[in-house]
Design a protein around this motif. Structure first.
Motif, short mmCIF file in Angstrom:
data_model
loop_
_atom_site.label_atom_id
_atom_site.label_comp_id
_atom_site.label_asym_id
_atom_site.label_seq_id
_atom_site.Cartn_x
_atom_site.Cartn_y
_atom_site.Cartn_z
N SER A 153 -0.69 7.66 17.31
CA SER A 153 -1.11 6.28 17.56
C SER A 153 -2.49 5.99 16.95
CB SER A 153 -1.12 5.99 19.06
OG SER A 153 -1.98 6.88 19.71
N LEU A 154 -3.21 7.04 16.54
CA LEU A 154 -4.53 6.83 15.93
C LEU A 154 -4.43 6.27 14.51
CD1 LEU A 154 -6.39 10.03 17.13
CD2 LEU A 154 -6.78 7.69 17.88
N VAL A 155 -3.23 6.33 13.90
CA VAL A 155 -3.14 5.86 12.51
C VAL A 155 -3.43 4.38 12.40
CG1 VAL A 155 -1.51 7.65 11.81
CG2 VAL A 155 -0.65 5.45 12.62
N ILE A 156 -3.48 3.69 13.52
CA ILE A 156 -3.79 2.25 13.49
C ILE A 156 -5.15 2.01 12.83
CG2 ILE A 156 -4.90 2.19 15.76
CD1 ILE A 156 -3.57 -0.52 16.19
N ILE A 157 -6.07 2.98 12.96
CA ILE A 157 -7.41 2.75 12.41
C ILE A 157 -7.44 2.84 10.89
CG2 ILE A 157 -8.65 3.50 14.48
CD1 ILE A 157 -9.28 5.94 12.37
N VAL A 158 -6.38 3.38 10.26
CA VAL A 158 -6.37 3.33 8.81
C VAL A 158 -5.32 2.33 8.32
CG1 VAL A 158 -7.34 5.60 8.37
CG2 VAL A 158 -4.88 5.36 8.74
N ASP B 67 1.81 1.64 13.80
CA ASP B 67 2.79 2.47 14.48
C ASP B 67 3.26 1.72 15.73
OD1 ASP B 67 0.43 2.70 15.96
OD2 ASP B 67 1.22 4.51 16.90
N PHE B 68 3.95 2.40 16.62
CA PHE B 68 4.48 1.77 17.82
C PHE B 68 3.40 1.02 18.60
CE2 PHE B 68 6.83 2.69 22.05
CZ PHE B 68 7.43 1.45 21.99
N LEU B 69 2.32 1.73 18.93
CA LEU B 69 1.25 1.10 19.71
C LEU B 69 0.59 -0.02 18.90
CD1 LEU B 69 -0.15 1.46 22.46
CD2 LEU B 69 -1.91 2.76 21.28
N GLY B 70 0.44 0.18 17.61
CA GLY B 70 -0.15 -0.85 16.76
C GLY B 70 0.71 -2.12 16.76
N VAL C 166 2.72 -3.03 19.20
CA VAL C 166 2.58 -3.64 20.52
C VAL C 166 1.35 -4.54 20.53
CG1 VAL C 166 1.99 -3.16 22.93
CG2 VAL C 166 3.79 -1.84 21.79
N LYS C 167 0.26 -4.00 19.98
CA LYS C 167 -0.98 -4.75 19.96
C LYS C 167 -0.84 -6.02 19.10
CE LYS C 167 -5.87 -3.85 19.72
NZ LYS C 167 -6.91 -3.20 18.95
N ALA C 168 -0.23 -5.85 17.92
CA ALA C 168 -0.06 -6.99 17.01
C ALA C 168 0.84 -8.04 17.64
CB ALA C 168 0.53 -6.50 15.69
#
Lengths: 376, 250
Positions: free
Chosen positions: A312-317, A321-324, A326-328
């Motif tokens: 889920s940390l790949v959002i910062i680059v 991903d799944f969590l990203g 959700v946020k979007a």
């Protein structure tokens, strides 16, 4: 003389073992279990009562929010703002994006097929259907057709990787990460215990710097800095760079876990292997690793779970991903105010997958008990 | 004094062997000739270098000076020589060292399959044959941890028999066993001694030494103090150190 001796000598007493009796009634069955686990002392009993009270207060409101008063279908207008039920319609509306990101709708059958194959194999493993060797071979082979299915090429239209996202991306990163980092980690662990100083130094030189920095740093390096060092003309796309970063990070941790298992192997096992003339690689593959890996199953499963969540940390680059996703999705102006539902859904899916891995690890441990390795 | 003349019948030949662990001199100028089919028992106080000596013979420990020859092959650092020697020399350990993740049958068939490249079926039938010789064939599908110490040690001996080695080293094979299990292992070893197998056995079982050994070697402080037939050594030890040791254990 002999007659006299035999008269005074006593016949030996015959030792008769007592029969085994059943245990007292209070220590077995339902009552025994309750006594032992919930009411073994006053403190224990107090804690049990408090926990029951907490559940009594917490469960009904949760139930009415999540199920009873929840809105399951419909558009944004069907969920009244400030209603006391969950708006699952929001999750249903965004379901495709959460699962596969911006993957083109016309090609959606491809990740769907891949997902079904993956779930089928996971279920087969969980229920131990078919032979273990075939399942293991399928797990090792599966990532290649999955990648082809999702990426395209060779008859399928190519789907640009910038369109990948959602749960598909999370699972893809984790699956490839686990598959590649475990063997690399094993090699690093073996290298770290090597008698050859150069190999040992090299492995320590790889493991320790990687373990010494956070995953986010490695992801940044892979995404932003690595292209600066690559020769002109050689381009590796962002997703692959990030994937390599994840693999290296995970491999360093796997290596340390495996090293712990290697240290648990008694010296006598090496002696026995050497004394029959077995060479280093056969000793390692046939004698040492099967034992060492079984010793560290709980930690290895722990690493796999951590790796899955770390994706889920790949959002910062810039990867969603799944969590990203959700946020979007929760920033969609039509659906404002429903991010709680999306996060609950996200947490539930993460939990199901991680708990599944955890249970599978437990079942492997029980298998190990059967082998008698634990009471050796 | 130990015999130092080698002839055609000599299978193991140690000349002037020295070994150090760091600064500690464990083996001091060892000379030892072992003839084909000879049965030797080595005894001595702990730390006298008995185990180290026999572990040097199959290259589990490396000696620093002197020469060790096994059936004419000189033991060097080269892996080829080590493999040649280990193929002929089997070892039984104090703690059995069976592979805990394999069944008894797999343990015994392991070396023929993976070292001698024997076909699986043949290796397994040979394994069953040798398990029967040590009277443990009905446990073939169990795991080592499900067996008693004595049974495990008999499996370890069957494992050696499968390698067809003519030289067997025993490193305190009964020291980790419960008293009631020592006999079953010694019985197997006595039966082996009746065959044409060269045995070197580190043990304190003096009854075994009396019935089986051609020669008993007493070691102390990394040296061979004296070496003689069991009768002579037990009844007329030449050195005071030997007398003292024997008076403690006999």
């Amino acid at each position: 003389m002999t007659a006299c001796f035999s008269q005074t000598a006593q016949m030996p007493l015959i030792f008769q073992p007592r029969p085994a009796l059943p245990p007292p009634k209070q220590s077995v069955g339902m009552i025994g279990w309750l006594r032992a686990n919930l009411f073994s002392s006053w403190l224990d009993a107090g804690l049990t009562v408090m926990a029951l009270f907490f559940l009594y207060r917490a469960l009904p409101p949760l139930f009415s929010w999540a199920i009873w008063n929840a809105v399951w279908f419909g558009g944004p207008q069907s969920c009244a703002p400030g209603a006391d039920g969950a708006c699952w319609a929001f999750v249903a509306d965004k379901f495709r994006v959460l699962m596969v990101g911006l993957y083109p709708a016309s090609e959606i059958w491809r990740p769907l097929l891949g997902g079904v194959a993956l779930i089928a194999l996971a279920l087969a493993s969980a229920l131990r259907i078919g032979s273990g060797k075939i399942r293991a071979a399928l797990w090792v082979a599966l990532p290649i057709p999955l990648y082809w299915l999702v990426n395209g090429g060779m008859g399928l239209s190519v789907v640009d990787q910038s369109l990948w996202g959602g749960l598909m991306l999370s699972i893809g990163l984790a699956l490839a990460g686990i598959m590649c980092s475990l063997p690399i980690g094993i090699l690093l662990a073996l290298g770290r215990r090597s008698d050859i100083a150069v190999i040992k130094a090299l492995c320590i030189g790889i493991i320790e710097p990687i373990r010494g920095v956070p995953l986010i740093t490695i992801l940044f390096m892979a995404s932003v800095m690595l292209p600066l060092f690559l020769p002109v003309g050689l381009e590796i796309n962002n997703l692959l760079r990030v994937q390599i970063g994840i693999i290296l990070f995970s491999a360093a941790y796997m290596a340390e876990v495996v090293r712990g298992g290697l240290q648990a192997i008694p010296k006598g096992q090496y002696d026995a292997a050497k004394s029959i003339g077995l060479n280093y690689w056969k000793t390692t593959v046939l004698v040492v690793l099967p034992q060492a890996l079984r010793h560290v199953i709980p930690s290895l499963i722990g690493r796999c779970i951590a790796l899955f969540k770390d994706t889920s940390l790949v959002i910062i680059v810039g990867l969603l991903d799944f969590l990203g996703m959700v946020k979007a999705s929760s920033q969609d102006p039509e659906w404002l105010g429903h991010d709680a539902e999306a996060y609950v859904f996200c947490a539930l899916i993460y939990w199901v997958i991680c708990f599944g891995m955890s249970r599978y690890g437990r079942s492997l441990e029980r298998l190990r008990k059967k082998d008698g390795l634990d009471n050796a | 004094m130990p015999d130092t003349r080698a002839d055609a019948d000599t299978v193991i030949e140690l000349t002037g062997v020295n070994k150090w662990y760091g600064n500690f001199h464990v083996l001091k100028q060892i000379d030892l000739m072992v003839k084909r089919g000879e049965r030797i028992v080595i005894c001595g106080p702990s730390g006298s270098g008995k185990s180290t000596l026999i572990r040097c013979i199959n290259g589990l420990e490396r000696h620093q000076t002197g020469a060790i020859r096994v059936q004419g092959v000189k033991l060097t650092k080269r892996a080829k020589d080590l493999h040649a020697i280990r193929g002929q020399v089997g070892m039984v350990f104090q703690n059995f060292n069976l592979y805990p993740h394999m069944t008894i049958l797999e343990n015994v068939a392991f070396a023929p399959i993976w070292v001698n490249k024997m076909p699986l079926v043949k290796a397994q039938s040979q394994a069953m044959h040798h398990l029967a010789r040590v009277q443990i064939q009905d446990q073939a599908d169990k795991y080592p941890s499900q067996l008693s110490g004595g049974q495990q040690q008999r499996v370890a001996i069957a494992r050696l028999l499968c390698m067809n080695c003519r030289i067997m080293l025993f490193d305190e094979p009964t020291s980790a066993l419960d008293p009631e299990m020592i006999k079953e292992v010694l019985d197997v070893m006595v039966a082996l001694a009746a065959e044409d197998i060269t045995m070197i056995c580190v043990t304190h079982e003096m009854g075994f030494a009396r019935t089986v050994a051609d020669r008993v070697i007493f070691m102390d402080g990394g040296e061979i103090v004296e070496s003689n037939t069991p009768q002579e050594l037990f009844e007329h030890p030449r050195y005071d150190r030997t007398q003292l040791f024997l008076s403690q254990i006999l």
